[in-house]
Design a protein around this motif. Structure first.
Motif, PDB file in Angstrom:
ATOM      1  N   GLY A  49       0.806  -1.210   0.000  1.00  0.00           N
ATOM      2  CA  GLY A  49       0.000   0.000   0.000  1.00  0.00           C
ATOM      3  C   GLY A  49       0.838   1.259   0.000  1.00  0.00           C
ATOM      4  N   ALA A  50       1.970   1.229   0.714  1.00  0.00           N
ATOM      5  CA  ALA A  50       2.830   2.407   0.811  1.00  0.00           C
ATOM      6  C   ALA A  50       4.286   1.976   0.688  1.00  0.00           C
ATOM      7  CB  ALA A  50       2.594   3.098   2.137  1.00  0.00           C
ATOM      8  N   SER A  51       5.125   2.923   0.340  1.00  0.00           N
ATOM      9  CA  SER A  51       6.548   2.642   0.183  1.00  0.00           C
ATOM     10  C   SER A  51       7.263   2.711   1.522  1.00  0.00           C
ATOM     11  CB  SER A  51       7.178   3.660  -0.760  1.00  0.00           C
ATOM     12  OG  SER A  51       6.584   3.603  -2.021  1.00  0.00           O
ATOM     13  N   LEU A  52       8.207   1.804   1.718  1.00  0.00           N
ATOM     14  CA  LEU A  52       9.092   1.877   2.873  1.00  0.00           C
ATOM     15  C   LEU A  52      10.281   2.755   2.516  1.00  0.00           C
ATOM     16  CD1 LEU A  52       9.278  -1.809   4.177  1.00  0.00           C
ATOM     17  CD2 LEU A  52       8.022   0.094   5.164  1.00  0.00           C
ATOM     18  N   PRO A  53      10.912   3.386   3.505  1.00  0.00           N
ATOM     19  CA  PRO A  53      12.092   4.198   3.191  1.00  0.00           C
ATOM     20  C   PRO A  53      13.233   3.324   2.673  1.00  0.00           C
ATOM     21  CG  PRO A  53      11.709   4.094   5.557  1.00  0.00           C
ATOM     22  CD  PRO A  53      10.548   3.439   4.907  1.00  0.00           C
ATOM     23  N   PRO A  54      14.054   3.859   1.765  1.00  0.00           N
ATOM     24  CA  PRO A  54      15.134   3.059   1.176  1.00  0.00           C
ATOM     25  C   PRO A  54      16.114   2.497   2.200  1.00  0.00           C
ATOM     26  CG  PRO A  54      14.818   5.060  -0.073  1.00  0.00           C
ATOM     27  CD  PRO A  54      13.957   5.175   1.138  1.00  0.00           C
ATOM     28  N   SER A  55      16.376   3.223   3.280  1.00  0.00           N
ATOM     29  CA  SER A  55      17.369   2.759   4.254  1.00  0.00           C
ATOM     30  C   SER A  55      16.918   1.511   4.996  1.00  0.00           C
ATOM     31  CB  SER A  55      17.676   3.871   5.249  1.00  0.00           C
ATOM     32  OG  SER A  55      16.496   4.254   5.923  1.00  0.00           O
ATOM     33  N   SER A  56      15.623   1.202   4.989  1.00  0.00           N
ATOM     34  CA  SER A  56      15.135   0.016   5.690  1.00  0.00           C
ATOM     35  C   SER A  56      14.944  -1.182   4.763  1.00  0.00           C
ATOM     36  CB  SER A  56      13.807   0.330   6.385  1.00  0.00           C
ATOM     37  OG  SER A  56      12.813   0.595   5.425  1.00  0.00           O
ATOM     38  N   GLN A  57      15.329  -1.064   3.495  1.00  0.00           N
ATOM     39  CA  GLN A  57      15.182  -2.157   2.537  1.00  0.00           C
ATOM     40  C   GLN A  57      16.540  -2.622   2.049  1.00  0.00           C
ATOM     41  OE1 GLN A  57      11.976  -1.902  -0.353  1.00  0.00           O
ATOM     42  NE2 GLN A  57      11.577   0.182   0.364  1.00  0.00           N
ATOM     43  N   SER A  58      16.659  -3.932   1.859  1.00  0.00           N
ATOM     44  CA  SER A  58      17.912  -4.476   1.317  1.00  0.00           C
ATOM     45  C   SER A  58      17.592  -5.448   0.178  1.00  0.00           C
ATOM     46  CB  SER A  58      18.733  -5.161   2.403  1.00  0.00           C
ATOM     47  OG  SER A  58      17.923  -5.961   3.201  1.00  0.00           O
ATOM     48  N   PRO A  59      17.357  -4.897  -1.022  1.00  0.00           N
ATOM     49  CA  PRO A  59      17.040  -5.752  -2.170  1.00  0.00           C
ATOM     50  C   PRO A  59      18.271  -6.475  -2.694  1.00  0.00           C
ATOM     51  CG  PRO A  59      17.172  -3.482  -2.852  1.00  0.00           C
ATOM     52  CD  PRO A  59      17.333  -3.490  -1.366  1.00  0.00           C
ATOM     53  N   ARG A  60      18.045  -7.578  -3.375  1.00  0.00           N
ATOM     54  CA  ARG A  60      19.094  -8.347  -4.027  1.00  0.00           C
ATOM     55  C   ARG A  60      18.950  -8.173  -5.529  1.00  0.00           C
ATOM     56  NH1 ARG A  60      20.935  -8.105   0.399  1.00  0.00           N
ATOM     57  NH2 ARG A  60      21.105  -9.808   1.862  1.00  0.00           N
ATOM     58  N   VAL A  61      20.077  -8.071  -6.212  1.00  0.00           N
ATOM     59  CA  VAL A  61      20.077  -7.918  -7.664  1.00  0.00           C
ATOM     60  C   VAL A  61      20.757  -9.145  -8.256  1.00  0.00           C
ATOM     61  CG1 VAL A  61      20.819  -6.483  -9.590  1.00  0.00           C
ATOM     62  CG2 VAL A  61      20.200  -5.412  -7.423  1.00  0.00           C
ATOM     63  N   LEU A 115      22.733  -1.562 -11.732  1.00  0.00           N
ATOM     64  CA  LEU A 115      21.557  -1.386 -10.884  1.00  0.00           C
ATOM     65  C   LEU A 115      21.925  -1.379  -9.409  1.00  0.00           C
ATOM     66  CD1 LEU A 115      18.834  -3.489 -12.730  1.00  0.00           C
ATOM     67  CD2 LEU A 115      19.349  -1.056 -12.901  1.00  0.00           C
ATOM     68  N   VAL A 116      22.920  -2.180  -9.009  1.00  0.00           N
ATOM     69  CA  VAL A 116      23.377  -2.156  -7.614  1.00  0.00           C
ATOM     70  C   VAL A 116      23.923  -0.772  -7.283  1.00  0.00           C
ATOM     71  CG1 VAL A 116      25.108  -3.042  -6.012  1.00  0.00           C
ATOM     72  CG2 VAL A 116      23.811  -4.628  -7.408  1.00  0.00           C
ATOM     73  N   ALA A 117      24.697  -0.191  -8.191  1.00  0.00           N
ATOM     74  CA  ALA A 117      25.235   1.149  -7.974  1.00  0.00           C
ATOM     75  C   ALA A 117      24.117   2.186  -7.853  1.00  0.00           C
ATOM     76  CB  ALA A 117      26.184   1.523  -9.114  1.00  0.00           C
ATOM     77  N   GLU A 118      23.086   2.068  -8.689  1.00  0.00           N
ATOM     78  CA  GLU A 118      21.960   3.007  -8.631  1.00  0.00           C
ATOM     79  C   GLU A 118      21.186   2.864  -7.321  1.00  0.00           C
ATOM     80  OE1 GLU A 118      20.801   5.554 -10.711  1.00  0.00           O
ATOM     81  OE2 GLU A 118      22.808   5.271 -11.522  1.00  0.00           O
ATOM     82  N   LEU A 119      20.977   1.622  -6.873  1.00  0.00           N
ATOM     83  CA  LEU A 119      20.267   1.404  -5.615  1.00  0.00           C
ATOM     84  C   LEU A 119      21.061   1.946  -4.432  1.00  0.00           C
ATOM     85  CD1 LEU A 119      18.824  -2.160  -6.251  1.00  0.00           C
ATOM     86  CD2 LEU A 119      17.492  -0.103  -5.823  1.00  0.00           C
ATOM     87  N   LEU A 120      22.367   1.727  -4.428  1.00  0.00           N
ATOM     88  CA  LEU A 120      23.203   2.248  -3.345  1.00  0.00           C
ATOM     89  C   LEU A 120      23.183   3.776  -3.337  1.00  0.00           C
ATOM     90  CD1 LEU A 120      26.248  -0.185  -3.522  1.00  0.00           C
ATOM     91  CD2 LEU A 120      24.486  -0.093  -1.751  1.00  0.00           C
ATOM     92  N   LYS A 121      23.199   4.390  -4.520  1.00  0.00           N
ATOM     93  CA  LYS A 121      23.151   5.846  -4.617  1.00  0.00           C
ATOM     94  C   LYS A 121      21.823   6.387  -4.091  1.00  0.00           C
ATOM     95  CE  LYS A 121      23.510   7.480  -8.772  1.00  0.00           C
ATOM     96  NZ  LYS A 121      23.863   8.107 -10.052  1.00  0.00           N
ATOM     97  N   ALA A 122      20.744   5.613  -4.262  1.00  0.00           N
ATOM     98  CA  ALA A 122      19.423   6.033  -3.796  1.00  0.00           C
ATOM     99  C   ALA A 122      19.213   5.763  -2.305  1.00  0.00           C
ATOM    100  CB  ALA A 122      18.339   5.324  -4.603  1.00  0.00           C
ATOM    101  N   GLY A 123      20.170   5.082  -1.643  1.00  0.00           N
ATOM    102  CA  GLY A 123      20.053   4.857  -0.209  1.00  0.00           C
ATOM    103  C   GLY A 123      19.638   3.462   0.207  1.00  0.00           C
ATOM    104  N   TYR A 124      19.463   2.549  -0.743  1.00  0.00           N
ATOM    105  CA  TYR A 124      19.109   1.169  -0.425  1.00  0.00           C
ATOM    106  C   TYR A 124      20.354   0.399   0.014  1.00  0.00           C
ATOM    107  CZ  TYR A 124      14.653   1.963  -2.771  1.00  0.00           C
ATOM    108  OH  TYR A 124      13.418   2.437  -3.133  1.00  0.00           O
ATOM    109  N   LYS A 125      20.156  -0.645   0.786  1.00  0.00           N
ATOM    110  CA  LYS A 125      21.259  -1.537   1.177  1.00  0.00           C
ATOM    111  C   LYS A 125      21.278  -2.712   0.201  1.00  0.00           C
ATOM    112  CE  LYS A 125      20.142  -0.549   5.945  1.00  0.00           C
ATOM    113  NZ  LYS A 125      19.555  -1.141   7.139  1.00  0.00           N
TER     114      LYS A 125
END
Length: 122
Positions: free
Chosen positions: A28-40, A106-116
């Motif tokens: 329903g809503a987005s979580l902040p990037p700092s609390s997410q750790s996606p895998r690529v 994509l990993v570089a872009e996610l890290l730049k956006a604040g994701y782990k």
């Protein structure tokens, strides 16, 4: 013809009494990037030998996920898709697919956006 009484073997109907929901399960809503750790990761299986880069799970609202996918498609110069997925605890999330091998980008872009973000697979 009247339906026979007894147990239902197969049905395409949605039973609200059982708790089934006719609405697809999406965050329903987005979580902040700092609390997410996606895998690529890279995938080729089931795609006719074509390579696809998959990033997820990302708990984002549909509009945010579509905006992120759109920017990635422009960055990588290819197509992509938004797929429904789940996080490790079973809550709904999205997986973003980009055509081609763009995992490092994509990993570089996610890290730049604040994701782990981390690279997984080969």
């Amino acid at each position: 013809m009247k339906p026979k009484k007894g147990r239902t073997v197969y049905s395409t109907e949605i039973s609200v009494a059982r708790g089934d929901s006719p609405v697809s399960k999406e965050p329903g809503a987005s979580l902040p990037p700092s609390s997410q750790s996606p895998r690529v990761r890279r995938e080729t299986s089931g795609r006719g030998g074509k390579t696809v880069t998959v990033a997820g799970p990302l708990v984002l609202a549909r509009a945010d996920a579509e905006a992120l996918l759109s920017s990635w498609k422009r960055l990588c110069g290819g197509g992509g898709a938004l797929k429904a997925g789940k996080t490790t605890d079973g809550s709904p999330a999205f997986e973003l697919e980009i055509q081609g091998d763009h995992a490092d980008r994509l990993v570089a872009e996610l890290l730049k956006a604040g994701y782990k973000a981390k690279r997984s697979g080969g």
